[in-house]
Design an enzyme around this catalytic site. Structure first.
Site, PDB file in Angstrom:
ATOM      1  N   ASP A  88       6.059  54.258  81.302  1.00 53.11           N
ATOM      2  CA  ASP A  88       5.683  55.391  82.158  1.00 53.11           C
ATOM      3  C   ASP A  88       5.048  54.935  83.458  1.00 53.11           C
ATOM      4  O   ASP A  88       5.245  55.556  84.499  1.00 53.11           O
ATOM      5  CB  ASP A  88       4.718  56.308  81.399  1.00 53.11           C
ATOM      6  CG  ASP A  88       5.373  56.864  80.153  1.00 53.11           C
ATOM      7  OD1 ASP A  88       6.404  57.523  80.285  1.00 53.11           O
ATOM      8  OD2 ASP A  88       4.878  56.588  79.044  1.00 53.11           O
ATOM      9  N   GLU A 114       5.829  51.698  69.220  1.00 53.80           N
ATOM     10  CA  GLU A 114       6.237  50.859  70.355  1.00 53.80           C
ATOM     11  C   GLU A 114       5.293  49.671  70.507  1.00 53.80           C
ATOM     12  O   GLU A 114       5.723  48.547  70.785  1.00 53.80           O
ATOM     13  CB  GLU A 114       6.270  51.688  71.642  1.00 53.80           C
ATOM     14  CG  GLU A 114       7.432  52.669  71.665  1.00 53.80           C
ATOM     15  CD  GLU A 114       7.428  53.598  72.859  1.00 53.80           C
ATOM     16  OE1 GLU A 114       8.517  54.069  73.216  1.00 53.80           O
ATOM     17  OE2 GLU A 114       6.351  53.873  73.432  1.00 53.80           O
TER      18      GLU A 114
END
Ligand code: 5RP
Length: 244
Positions: free
Chosen positions: A102, A121
């Site tokens: 992001d 993740e």
């Protein structure tokens, strides 16, 4: 002539094709490897490219570890074998992890978790020998945490107490709500997400905050990724891909 007007979606496809083929040609991604696959709209085309490389015989016997239901479904539909990180075949460690992000700062520290998959993740990335990020140019920022909110995965019973402690660390913290689902987003692990933002003039220090936030009772994980220095493939609107 470079295309000067590539959208973010086009850049995600571009970087997926470029990076996967480059990783294969440089021998970073090889047959037989154990590969962690991240989550999100950049990883979806990347997983398609991986399936194409397997179908074309440029790779074989890849053992994938997925970071979300979304990625598992994509792998199942494309015929990519998925294993648990705990399986005998994977035994807790990976050769390579590939993911989106992001926010990416100039030292390649990251914010991840826009898709609420930050816990798996991070488990996958922190147990991989090499970590590769694929991103469009909008993800590159001068400093983390003041534009895209940092996701913090929290046990729901600790929502209020964790919020108070995040405020003491200088952030605003808001429960993430679902789309086409009443109430909060519930992660693949059954927890809620608090999205945290620091004021633009604050000294948000991701390297120390990654550990400090995880010491708050009730926090499961946060989306700062500062303990790795991933290789980043960054697509630009002019059709070029930067490796940094
Ligand atoms: C999911 C993630 C994604 O990697 C991150 O949100 C980037 O997503 P996208 O590729 O859709 O922009 O961390 O939890």
């Amino acid at each position: 002539m470079p295309n000067k007007t590539m959208t973010a979606e086009e850049q995600k496809k571009l970087v997926s094709h470029y990076a996967l083929n480059d990783l294969v040609s440089r021998g970073v991604l090889r047959s037989g490897m154990k590969v962690g696959l991240g989550t999100g709209s950049t990883m979806m085309p990347a997983i398609h490219v991986l399936a194409q490389l397997l179908a074309a015989g440029k790779l074989c016997e890849i053992k994938a570890v997925s970071t979300s239901f979304e990625t598992t479904i994509a792998c199942e539909e494309l015929g990519i074998p998925v294993y648990s990180l705990n399986s005998r075949e994977i035994s807790g460690s990976l050769d390579l992890a590939i993911d989106g992000a992001d926010e990416i700062d100039p030292d390649n520290n990251l914010i991840k978790g826009g898709g609420a998959a930050l816990l798996l993740e991070k488990i996958v990335a922190y147990n991989a020998d090499q970590f590769v990020i694929l991103a469009d140019e909008s993800k590159a920022v001068p400093n983390l945490g003041t534009r895209f909110p940092l996701p913090v995965e929290v046990i729901s019973e600790a929502r209020t107490s964790v919020t108070q402690q995040l405020i003491r660390l200088g952030a605003t913290a808001a429960v993430r709500y679902g789309v086409k689902k009443a109430g909060p987003v519930i992660t693949d692990n059954g927890n809620i997400i608090l999205d945290c933002l620091w004021p633009s003039d604050s000294k948000c220090n991701p390297k120390s905050l990654e550990g400090i936030i995880n010491e708050i009772v009730g926090v499961v994980e946060n989306g700062f990724f500062t303990k790795l220095r991933p290789t980043v493939y960054l697509a630009h609107a002019d059709g070029t891909v930067e490796l940094r």
